[in-house]
Design a protein around this motif. Sequence first.
Motif, PDB file in Angstrom:
ATOM      1  N   ALA A 141       3.081  -5.651   3.107  1.00 29.61           N
ATOM      2  CA  ALA A 141       4.113  -4.995   2.320  1.00 29.61           C
ATOM      3  C   ALA A 141       5.444  -5.732   2.500  1.00 29.61           C
ATOM      4  O   ALA A 141       5.709  -6.327   3.552  1.00 29.61           O
ATOM      5  CB  ALA A 141       4.267  -3.542   2.769  1.00 29.61           C
ATOM      6  N   ARG A 142       6.262  -5.661   1.474  1.00 34.61           N
ATOM      7  CA  ARG A 142       7.558  -6.350   1.512  1.00 34.61           C
ATOM      8  C   ARG A 142       8.602  -5.463   2.194  1.00 34.61           C
ATOM      9  O   ARG A 142       9.521  -4.931   1.572  1.00 34.61           O
ATOM     10  CB  ARG A 142       7.991  -6.714   0.099  1.00 34.61           C
ATOM     11  CG  ARG A 142       7.097  -7.758  -0.576  1.00 34.61           C
ATOM     12  CD  ARG A 142       7.451  -7.913  -2.035  1.00 34.61           C
ATOM     13  NE  ARG A 142       7.147  -6.691  -2.783  1.00 34.61           N
ATOM     14  CZ  ARG A 142       7.532  -6.461  -4.034  1.00 34.61           C
ATOM     15  NH1 ARG A 142       8.266  -7.357  -4.681  1.00 34.61           N
ATOM     16  NH2 ARG A 142       7.199  -5.330  -4.645  1.00 34.61           N
ATOM     17  N   VAL A 143       8.433  -5.318   3.499  1.00 35.49           N
ATOM     18  CA  VAL A 143       9.365  -4.534   4.305  1.00 35.49           C
ATOM     19  C   VAL A 143       9.658  -5.311   5.585  1.00 35.49           C
ATOM     20  O   VAL A 143       8.941  -6.252   5.940  1.00 35.49           O
ATOM     21  CB  VAL A 143       8.801  -3.139   4.660  1.00 35.49           C
ATOM     22  CG1 VAL A 143       8.536  -2.316   3.403  1.00 35.49           C
ATOM     23  CG2 VAL A 143       7.533  -3.256   5.500  1.00 35.49           C
ATOM     24  N   SER A 144      10.689  -4.889   6.278  1.00 37.42           N
ATOM     25  CA  SER A 144      11.043  -5.541   7.531  1.00 37.42           C
ATOM     26  C   SER A 144      10.091  -5.106   8.640  1.00 37.42           C
ATOM     27  O   SER A 144       9.464  -4.048   8.561  1.00 37.42           O
ATOM     28  CB  SER A 144      12.475  -5.169   7.925  1.00 37.42           C
ATOM     29  OG  SER A 144      12.536  -3.792   8.287  1.00 37.42           O
ATOM     30  N   PRO A 145       9.985  -5.901   9.712  1.00 33.81           N
ATOM     31  CA  PRO A 145       9.159  -5.479  10.854  1.00 33.81           C
ATOM     32  C   PRO A 145       9.615  -4.141  11.434  1.00 33.81           C
ATOM     33  O   PRO A 145       8.776  -3.340  11.870  1.00 33.81           O
ATOM     34  CB  PRO A 145       9.348  -6.623  11.863  1.00 33.81           C
ATOM     35  CG  PRO A 145       9.679  -7.822  11.022  1.00 33.81           C
ATOM     36  CD  PRO A 145      10.489  -7.290   9.884  1.00 33.81           C
ATOM     37  N   ASP A 146      10.918  -3.879  11.427  1.00 38.05           N
ATOM     38  CA  ASP A 146      11.409  -2.601  11.950  1.00 38.05           C
ATOM     39  C   ASP A 146      10.925  -1.437  11.088  1.00 38.05           C
ATOM     40  O   ASP A 146      10.566  -0.372  11.612  1.00 38.05           O
ATOM     41  CB  ASP A 146      12.946  -2.596  11.999  1.00 38.05           C
ATOM     42  CG  ASP A 146      13.499  -3.456  13.124  1.00 38.05           C
ATOM     43  OD1 ASP A 146      12.724  -3.798  14.044  1.00 38.05           O
ATOM     44  OD2 ASP A 146      14.701  -3.786  13.078  1.00 38.05           O
ATOM     45  N   THR A 147      10.885  -1.629   9.778  1.00 34.97           N
ATOM     46  CA  THR A 147      10.391  -0.583   8.890  1.00 34.97           C
ATOM     47  C   THR A 147       8.907  -0.350   9.112  1.00 34.97           C
ATOM     48  O   THR A 147       8.432   0.787   9.114  1.00 34.97           O
ATOM     49  CB  THR A 147      10.667  -0.957   7.424  1.00 34.97           C
ATOM     50  OG1 THR A 147      12.081  -1.065   7.234  1.00 34.97           O
ATOM     51  CG2 THR A 147      10.109   0.083   6.464  1.00 34.97           C
ATOM     52  N   VAL A 156      14.900  13.439  -7.331  1.00 32.30           N
ATOM     53  CA  VAL A 156      14.365  12.087  -7.497  1.00 32.30           C
ATOM     54  C   VAL A 156      14.898  11.201  -6.381  1.00 32.30           C
ATOM     55  O   VAL A 156      16.103  11.158  -6.115  1.00 32.30           O
ATOM     56  CB  VAL A 156      14.751  11.520  -8.876  1.00 32.30           C
ATOM     57  CG1 VAL A 156      14.342  10.059  -8.996  1.00 32.30           C
ATOM     58  CG2 VAL A 156      14.099  12.343  -9.980  1.00 32.30           C
ATOM     59  N   VAL A 157      13.981  10.487  -5.717  1.00 35.39           N
ATOM     60  CA  VAL A 157      14.354   9.584  -4.616  1.00 35.39           C
ATOM     61  C   VAL A 157      14.567   8.182  -5.187  1.00 35.39           C
ATOM     62  O   VAL A 157      13.671   7.647  -5.855  1.00 35.39           O
ATOM     63  CB  VAL A 157      13.250   9.563  -3.537  1.00 35.39           C
ATOM     64  CG1 VAL A 157      13.594   8.551  -2.449  1.00 35.39           C
ATOM     65  CG2 VAL A 157      13.058  10.957  -2.951  1.00 35.39           C
ATOM     66  N   PRO A 158      15.716   7.551  -4.937  1.00 34.81           N
ATOM     67  CA  PRO A 158      15.995   6.212  -5.479  1.00 34.81           C
ATOM     68  C   PRO A 158      15.304   5.116  -4.665  1.00 34.81           C
ATOM     69  O   PRO A 158      15.940   4.291  -4.002  1.00 34.81           O
ATOM     70  CB  PRO A 158      17.516   6.117  -5.378  1.00 34.81           C
ATOM     71  CG  PRO A 158      17.851   6.938  -4.171  1.00 34.81           C
ATOM     72  CD  PRO A 158      16.873   8.084  -4.168  1.00 34.81           C
ATOM     73  N   PHE A 159      13.977   5.075  -4.740  1.00 38.03           N
ATOM     74  CA  PHE A 159      13.222   4.150  -3.898  1.00 38.03           C
ATOM     75  C   PHE A 159      13.138   2.759  -4.520  1.00 38.03           C
ATOM     76  O   PHE A 159      13.251   2.600  -5.736  1.00 38.03           O
ATOM     77  CB  PHE A 159      11.819   4.699  -3.619  1.00 38.03           C
ATOM     78  CG  PHE A 159      10.947   4.843  -4.841  1.00 38.03           C
ATOM     79  CD1 PHE A 159      10.181   3.776  -5.294  1.00 38.03           C
ATOM     80  CD2 PHE A 159      10.870   6.053  -5.523  1.00 38.03           C
ATOM     81  CE1 PHE A 159       9.355   3.901  -6.402  1.00 38.03           C
ATOM     82  CE2 PHE A 159      10.058   6.188  -6.631  1.00 38.03           C
ATOM     83  CZ  PHE A 159       9.306   5.115  -7.072  1.00 38.03           C
ATOM     84  N   VAL A 160      12.901   1.781  -3.648  1.00 34.99           N
ATOM     85  CA  VAL A 160      12.687   0.410  -4.127  1.00 34.99           C
ATOM     86  C   VAL A 160      11.207   0.067  -4.150  1.00 34.99           C
ATOM     87  O   VAL A 160      10.788  -0.849  -4.864  1.00 34.99           O
ATOM     88  CB  VAL A 160      13.460  -0.616  -3.276  1.00 34.99           C
ATOM     89  CG1 VAL A 160      14.949  -0.440  -3.467  1.00 34.99           C
ATOM     90  CG2 VAL A 160      13.094  -0.513  -1.797  1.00 34.99           C
ATOM     91  N   ARG A 161      10.406   0.771  -3.368  1.00 35.62           N
ATOM     92  CA  ARG A 161       8.959   0.604  -3.415  1.00 35.62           C
ATOM     93  C   ARG A 161       8.283   1.812  -2.776  1.00 35.62           C
ATOM     94  O   ARG A 161       8.886   2.535  -1.988  1.00 35.62           O
ATOM     95  CB  ARG A 161       8.489  -0.692  -2.759  1.00 35.62           C
ATOM     96  CG  ARG A 161       8.900  -0.917  -1.330  1.00 35.62           C
ATOM     97  CD  ARG A 161       8.506  -2.335  -0.866  1.00 35.62           C
ATOM     98  NE  ARG A 161       8.984  -3.341  -1.791  1.00 35.62           N
ATOM     99  CZ  ARG A 161      10.169  -3.943  -1.703  1.00 35.62           C
ATOM    100  NH1 ARG A 161      10.982  -3.636  -0.721  1.00 35.62           N
ATOM    101  NH2 ARG A 161      10.539  -4.841  -2.589  1.00 35.62           N
ATOM    102  N   GLU A 162       7.009   1.990  -3.138  1.00 35.03           N
ATOM    103  CA  GLU A 162       6.193   3.044  -2.559  1.00 35.03           C
ATOM    104  C   GLU A 162       5.228   2.424  -1.557  1.00 35.03           C
ATOM    105  O   GLU A 162       4.628   1.378  -1.835  1.00 35.03           O
ATOM    106  CB  GLU A 162       5.410   3.768  -3.652  1.00 35.03           C
ATOM    107  CG  GLU A 162       6.278   4.515  -4.646  1.00 35.03           C
ATOM    108  CD  GLU A 162       5.460   5.143  -5.760  1.00 35.03           C
ATOM    109  OE1 GLU A 162       5.095   6.328  -5.638  1.00 35.03           O
ATOM    110  OE2 GLU A 162       5.195   4.442  -6.754  1.00 35.03           O
ATOM    111  N   VAL A 163       5.066   3.071  -0.432  1.00 33.74           N
ATOM    112  CA  VAL A 163       4.189   2.553   0.623  1.00 33.74           C
ATOM    113  C   VAL A 163       3.371   3.708   1.193  1.00 33.74           C
ATOM    114  O   VAL A 163       3.669   4.879   0.967  1.00 33.74           O
ATOM    115  CB  VAL A 163       4.999   1.881   1.752  1.00 33.74           C
ATOM    116  CG1 VAL A 163       5.734   0.649   1.245  1.00 33.74           C
ATOM    117  CG2 VAL A 163       5.986   2.862   2.389  1.00 33.74           C
TER     118      VAL A 163
END
Length: 366
Positions: free
Chosen positions: A225-231, A184-191
């Motif tokens: 998406a709620r991620v950083s520009p680097d992501t 199981v991956v402890p993710f904060v969101r799926e993209v």
Amino acid sequence: MAEPAVSPGDTLGILGGGQLGRMIAMAAASLGLKSHVFCPDADSPAFEVADAHTMADYRDEAALGRFAKSVSVVTYEFENVPAETAAVLARHAPVRPNGDALRTSQDRLIEKQFIRSLGLETAPFVAVDDPGALARAVAQLGRPSILKTRRFGYDGKGQAMVREGSDLAVVFRSLGQKSILEGVVPFVREVSMIVARGVDGGFRAYELNENNHSGGILATTTLPARVSPDTERLAAEMARRIADALDYVGVLTVEMFVVPGRNGGPERLVVNEIAPRVHNSGHWTLGGAATSQFEQHVRAVCGWPLGSTQRFGAIQMRNLIGDDVGAWRTILAEPGASLHLYGKAQPRPGRKMGHVTRVTPEPRKG
């Protein structure tokens, strides 16, 4: 020998007659192309919008040969087309994406090994061929973990959770075939990252989709998406690495988990799986982007210039699943809502009947 060019008026062959094939055929028509759909199912939604269709088994070599000779290029709407089918068709017409993309993506074990070979992170995994192997895999990865069939899984099907107290023999029998156990991956969101690669290697990436699932089925996709520009940049780079390694032509989708960084470092991206096709999470591009993923796919497989991926505003795409489709009249009356129905006669629980996309203008910066 160079492959013949595809021109408006030519015919695009599509393997698979579901809603994705339907929307590919509609995009082809908007570009002046005809379409010929090959599918064994009599009630295929794509048949309704295609210029021609063949209803035959994917292993019927005679029917495949006739189909391939009637088209200029062949593509497919789902990854579970037998790889042998692509090989038969390739004797008569270009098949895009190629057979390697099919073989890699339709077996979860091969897919994860391929992704790891590119230096990209996946969930920890162990091959499971029998109940004894499952017990050893659980001892290695722990609980909870997820047992997945190696082939033919989609929309949460072909999966079983291994929890504390689970009877491993019962879990293995519930799937009944060779499988893979994933940690199981402890993710904060799926993209998901949707990209296109052309015959000439040209590349376009849409913005990253943030996805929410319900019961294993995609419920909503939102952008930005709620991620950083680097992501965001990293996701596109990872998808391009995968596409280049496969010498891919067409639209490719890479589903990923966003995971908190180690020791306070930047967030990480863990690849969940790849889909060698247009994807449910890209439906927002119909009306939400300058070029829909369906038009982009047609452009790519025909060897035409790729289109702009510009997004028009803040996006929410919602699937209409089962009886949700009964709200179609209300949605049509809603300003700014774009409704797409798939022509399926009978709603059922878990069945995708259509989708609605809502585009909201974003405030100007500065």
